[in-house]
Design a protein around this motif. Structure first.
Motif, PDB file in Angstrom:
ATOM      1  N   PHE A   7      28.164  38.045  35.411  1.00 53.38           N
ATOM      2  CA  PHE A   7      29.095  36.933  35.235  1.00 53.38           C
ATOM      3  C   PHE A   7      30.057  36.936  36.413  1.00 53.38           C
ATOM      4  O   PHE A   7      30.848  37.859  36.574  1.00 53.38           O
ATOM      5  CB  PHE A   7      29.868  37.080  33.926  1.00 53.38           C
ATOM      6  CG  PHE A   7      30.686  35.871  33.554  1.00 53.38           C
ATOM      7  CD1 PHE A   7      30.290  35.051  32.516  1.00 53.38           C
ATOM      8  CD2 PHE A   7      31.853  35.541  34.240  1.00 53.38           C
ATOM      9  CE1 PHE A   7      31.043  33.926  32.168  1.00 53.38           C
ATOM     10  CE2 PHE A   7      32.603  34.424  33.912  1.00 53.38           C
ATOM     11  CZ  PHE A   7      32.192  33.618  32.870  1.00 53.38           C
ATOM     12  N   TRP A   8      29.976  35.894  37.248  1.00 49.37           N
ATOM     13  CA  TRP A   8      30.854  35.770  38.411  1.00 49.37           C
ATOM     14  C   TRP A   8      32.027  34.854  38.070  1.00 49.37           C
ATOM     15  O   TRP A   8      31.833  33.742  37.555  1.00 49.37           O
ATOM     16  CB  TRP A   8      30.098  35.179  39.591  1.00 49.37           C
ATOM     17  CG  TRP A   8      29.204  36.132  40.304  1.00 49.37           C
ATOM     18  CD1 TRP A   8      29.539  36.944  41.355  1.00 49.37           C
ATOM     19  CD2 TRP A   8      27.803  36.359  40.076  1.00 49.37           C
ATOM     20  NE1 TRP A   8      28.447  37.653  41.782  1.00 49.37           N
ATOM     21  CE2 TRP A   8      27.366  37.319  41.011  1.00 49.37           C
ATOM     22  CE3 TRP A   8      26.881  35.845  39.154  1.00 49.37           C
ATOM     23  CZ2 TRP A   8      26.055  37.772  41.066  1.00 49.37           C
ATOM     24  CZ3 TRP A   8      25.576  36.287  39.195  1.00 49.37           C
ATOM     25  CH2 TRP A   8      25.165  37.246  40.143  1.00 49.37           C
ATOM     26  N   PHE A   9      33.232  35.304  38.385  1.00 49.71           N
ATOM     27  CA  PHE A   9      34.447  34.557  38.053  1.00 49.71           C
ATOM     28  C   PHE A   9      35.434  34.612  39.208  1.00 49.71           C
ATOM     29  O   PHE A   9      35.402  35.513  40.040  1.00 49.71           O
ATOM     30  CB  PHE A   9      35.108  35.145  36.798  1.00 49.71           C
ATOM     31  CG  PHE A   9      35.643  36.535  37.009  1.00 49.71           C
ATOM     32  CD1 PHE A   9      36.937  36.744  37.463  1.00 49.71           C
ATOM     33  CD2 PHE A   9      34.845  37.649  36.784  1.00 49.71           C
ATOM     34  CE1 PHE A   9      37.432  38.031  37.696  1.00 49.71           C
ATOM     35  CE2 PHE A   9      35.324  38.937  37.006  1.00 49.71           C
ATOM     36  CZ  PHE A   9      36.615  39.124  37.459  1.00 49.71           C
ATOM     37  N   ASP A  10      36.321  33.631  39.245  1.00 50.69           N
ATOM     38  CA  ASP A  10      37.533  33.684  40.047  1.00 50.69           C
ATOM     39  C   ASP A  10      38.680  33.458  39.061  1.00 50.69           C
ATOM     40  O   ASP A  10      38.654  32.481  38.301  1.00 50.69           O
ATOM     41  CB  ASP A  10      37.536  32.596  41.125  1.00 50.69           C
ATOM     42  CG  ASP A  10      38.718  32.716  42.079  1.00 50.69           C
ATOM     43  OD1 ASP A  10      39.864  32.820  41.585  1.00 50.69           O
ATOM     44  OD2 ASP A  10      38.510  32.704  43.301  1.00 50.69           O
ATOM     45  N   PRO A  11      39.679  34.353  39.032  1.00 49.43           N
ATOM     46  CA  PRO A  11      40.756  34.218  38.047  1.00 49.43           C
ATOM     47  C   PRO A  11      41.515  32.902  38.117  1.00 49.43           C
ATOM     48  O   PRO A  11      42.158  32.504  37.140  1.00 49.43           O
ATOM     49  CB  PRO A  11      41.694  35.395  38.370  1.00 49.43           C
ATOM     50  CG  PRO A  11      40.835  36.392  39.060  1.00 49.43           C
ATOM     51  CD  PRO A  11      39.828  35.581  39.839  1.00 49.43           C
ATOM     52  N   ILE A  38      33.023  39.161  41.047  1.00 46.47           N
ATOM     53  CA  ILE A  38      33.859  38.142  41.689  1.00 46.47           C
ATOM     54  C   ILE A  38      32.996  37.115  42.423  1.00 46.47           C
ATOM     55  O   ILE A  38      32.061  37.461  43.128  1.00 46.47           O
ATOM     56  CB  ILE A  38      34.819  38.785  42.706  1.00 46.47           C
ATOM     57  CG1 ILE A  38      35.802  39.735  42.026  1.00 46.47           C
ATOM     58  CG2 ILE A  38      35.569  37.718  43.507  1.00 46.47           C
ATOM     59  CD1 ILE A  38      36.861  39.064  41.204  1.00 46.47           C
ATOM     60  N   ILE A  39      33.352  35.844  42.238  1.00 48.22           N
ATOM     61  CA  ILE A  39      32.922  34.775  43.142  1.00 48.22           C
ATOM     62  C   ILE A  39      34.216  34.120  43.614  1.00 48.22           C
ATOM     63  O   ILE A  39      35.015  33.664  42.801  1.00 48.22           O
ATOM     64  CB  ILE A  39      31.955  33.773  42.478  1.00 48.22           C
ATOM     65  CG1 ILE A  39      31.497  32.716  43.476  1.00 48.22           C
ATOM     66  CG2 ILE A  39      32.562  33.140  41.238  1.00 48.22           C
ATOM     67  CD1 ILE A  39      30.367  31.825  42.971  1.00 48.22           C
ATOM     68  N   SER A  40      34.461  34.142  44.891  1.00 50.00           N
ATOM     69  CA  SER A  40      35.754  33.729  45.422  1.00 50.00           C
ATOM     70  C   SER A  40      35.786  32.243  45.764  1.00 50.00           C
ATOM     71  O   SER A  40      35.030  31.780  46.624  1.00 50.00           O
ATOM     72  CB  SER A  40      36.084  34.547  46.669  1.00 50.00           C
ATOM     73  OG  SER A  40      37.183  33.989  47.345  1.00 50.00           O
ATOM     74  N   LEU A  41      36.695  31.519  45.109  1.00 47.18           N
ATOM     75  CA  LEU A  41      36.894  30.109  45.457  1.00 47.18           C
ATOM     76  C   LEU A  41      37.414  29.983  46.890  1.00 47.18           C
ATOM     77  O   LEU A  41      37.099  29.019  47.585  1.00 47.18           O
ATOM     78  CB  LEU A  41      37.871  29.461  44.484  1.00 47.18           C
ATOM     79  CG  LEU A  41      37.330  29.203  43.078  1.00 47.18           C
ATOM     80  CD1 LEU A  41      38.459  28.828  42.128  1.00 47.18           C
ATOM     81  CD2 LEU A  41      36.266  28.129  43.103  1.00 47.18           C
ATOM     82  N   GLY A 125      35.154  41.826  52.723  1.00 43.58           N
ATOM     83  CA  GLY A 125      33.711  41.999  52.904  1.00 43.58           C
ATOM     84  C   GLY A 125      33.001  42.152  51.570  1.00 43.58           C
ATOM     85  O   GLY A 125      31.941  41.552  51.349  1.00 43.58           O
ATOM     86  N   ALA A 126      33.583  42.936  50.675  1.00 43.53           N
ATOM     87  CA  ALA A 126      32.998  43.111  49.343  1.00 43.53           C
ATOM     88  C   ALA A 126      33.046  41.804  48.553  1.00 43.53           C
ATOM     89  O   ALA A 126      32.093  41.460  47.836  1.00 43.53           O
ATOM     90  CB  ALA A 126      33.729  44.215  48.586  1.00 43.53           C
ATOM     91  N   LEU A 127      34.138  41.065  48.688  1.00 40.06           N
ATOM     92  CA  LEU A 127      34.258  39.772  47.994  1.00 40.06           C
ATOM     93  C   LEU A 127      33.239  38.781  48.523  1.00 40.06           C
ATOM     94  O   LEU A 127      32.625  38.027  47.762  1.00 40.06           O
ATOM     95  CB  LEU A 127      35.671  39.216  48.157  1.00 40.06           C
ATOM     96  CG  LEU A 127      36.789  40.022  47.486  1.00 40.06           C
ATOM     97  CD1 LEU A 127      38.146  39.521  47.930  1.00 40.06           C
ATOM     98  CD2 LEU A 127      36.653  39.971  45.969  1.00 40.06           C
ATOM     99  N   ARG A 128      33.047  38.794  49.825  1.00 41.48           N
ATOM    100  CA  ARG A 128      32.062  37.894  50.434  1.00 41.48           C
ATOM    101  C   ARG A 128      30.649  38.270  49.966  1.00 41.48           C
ATOM    102  O   ARG A 128      29.842  37.404  49.636  1.00 41.48           O
ATOM    103  CB  ARG A 128      32.168  37.956  51.956  1.00 41.48           C
ATOM    104  CG  ARG A 128      31.347  36.917  52.692  1.00 41.48           C
ATOM    105  CD  ARG A 128      31.688  36.888  54.177  1.00 41.48           C
ATOM    106  NE  ARG A 128      33.072  36.548  54.414  1.00 41.48           N
ATOM    107  CZ  ARG A 128      33.554  35.303  54.405  1.00 41.48           C
ATOM    108  NH1 ARG A 128      32.734  34.284  54.171  1.00 41.48           N
ATOM    109  NH2 ARG A 128      34.829  35.071  54.620  1.00 41.48           N
ATOM    110  N   ALA A 129      30.360  39.561  49.922  1.00 42.71           N
ATOM    111  CA  ALA A 129      29.037  40.008  49.477  1.00 42.71           C
ATOM    112  C   ALA A 129      28.780  39.622  48.022  1.00 42.71           C
ATOM    113  O   ALA A 129      27.671  39.190  47.668  1.00 42.71           O
ATOM    114  CB  ALA A 129      28.904  41.518  49.656  1.00 42.71           C
ATOM    115  N   SER A 130      29.792  39.748  47.173  1.00 50.87           N
ATOM    116  CA  SER A 130      29.636  39.382  45.766  1.00 50.87           C
ATOM    117  C   SER A 130      29.442  37.874  45.604  1.00 50.87           C
ATOM    118  O   SER A 130      28.615  37.418  44.809  1.00 50.87           O
ATOM    119  CB  SER A 130      30.863  39.844  44.965  1.00 50.87           C
ATOM    120  OG  SER A 130      30.680  39.617  43.596  1.00 50.87           O
TER     121      SER A 130
END
Length: 198
Positions: A7-11, A38-41, A125-130
């Motif tokens: 489940f990928w989310f952005d708070p 995490i999926i970053s908006l 980098g980790a956020l981008r990879a996720s």
């Protein structure tokens, strides 16, 4: 058989919040194991001049702190911080992201020093990879939330309000049926109502 769910989310996203509440209902009624990611908006919209998610830099604040907490204190901190941040941001209506970070860290018992991660690119980098992992399973034209079930991903579902009880489980069963068909891509209708946090 246990269904493996990513489940990928952005708070910041109210729609991801609604879907995450549904996912919690599903967890209590179906044999699922959820990994919260995490999926970053901010990353999804970094090339969009009309980025409406507080601008690129502020949109990164919450996800950076969540990822820093997971790195230092374990992956389970993603969900704990998401719940604390999301409760303040969405049903709570808080706008001050810095205050959300401070209060959320305190609530889950994490060091206040983690708040400094909001201004650091250390975990970008980790956020981008996720975020790219979500795109890899669900396609490039996605947003948040994004879910993968046993490796098959999709954007959504998007609800308001979030389904509860056995209705939530029934909708889960239907979602699995759709996702199991390799040629299924999209089911959509216009949104006539904003998020209902009930």
């Amino acid at each position: 058989m246990t269904d493996k769910v990513d489940f990928w989310f952005d708070p910041l996203c109210p729609w991801a919040w609604m879907t995450s509440r549904w996912m919690e209902e599903v967890e209590s009624r179906r044999d699922v194991e959820v990994t919260w990611r995490i999926i970053s908006l901010g990353i999804l919209n970094e090339d969009n001049p009309d980025n409406h998610h507080h601008g690129h830099e502020k949109s990164m604040w919450l996800v950076r702190v969540v990822e820093a907490a997971a790195d230092a204190h374990g992956d389970e901190q993603r969900k704990k911080l998401y719940d604390a941040m999301g409760t303040r941001r969405h049903p709570g209506g808080m706008e001050d992201l810095e205050q959300i970070i401070i209060e959320s860290l305190a609530e889950v018992g994490l060091p206040a020093e983690l708040a400094a991660a909001k201004d650091s690119a250390e975990f970008d980098g980790a956020l981008r990879a996720s975020t790219e992992a979500a795109r890899a399973v669900a396609g490039q034209d996605i947003g948040t939330p994004c879910i993968a079930v046993n490796g098959t991903g999709f954007f959504g579902p998007v609800f308001t309000p979030a389904p509860t009880g056995e209705e939530a489980a029934k909708i889960w069963d239907g979602s699995l049926a759709l996702a199991s068909y390799p040629g299924f891509y999209e089911l959509k209708r216009g949104r006539e109502q904003g998020p209902v946090f009930s």
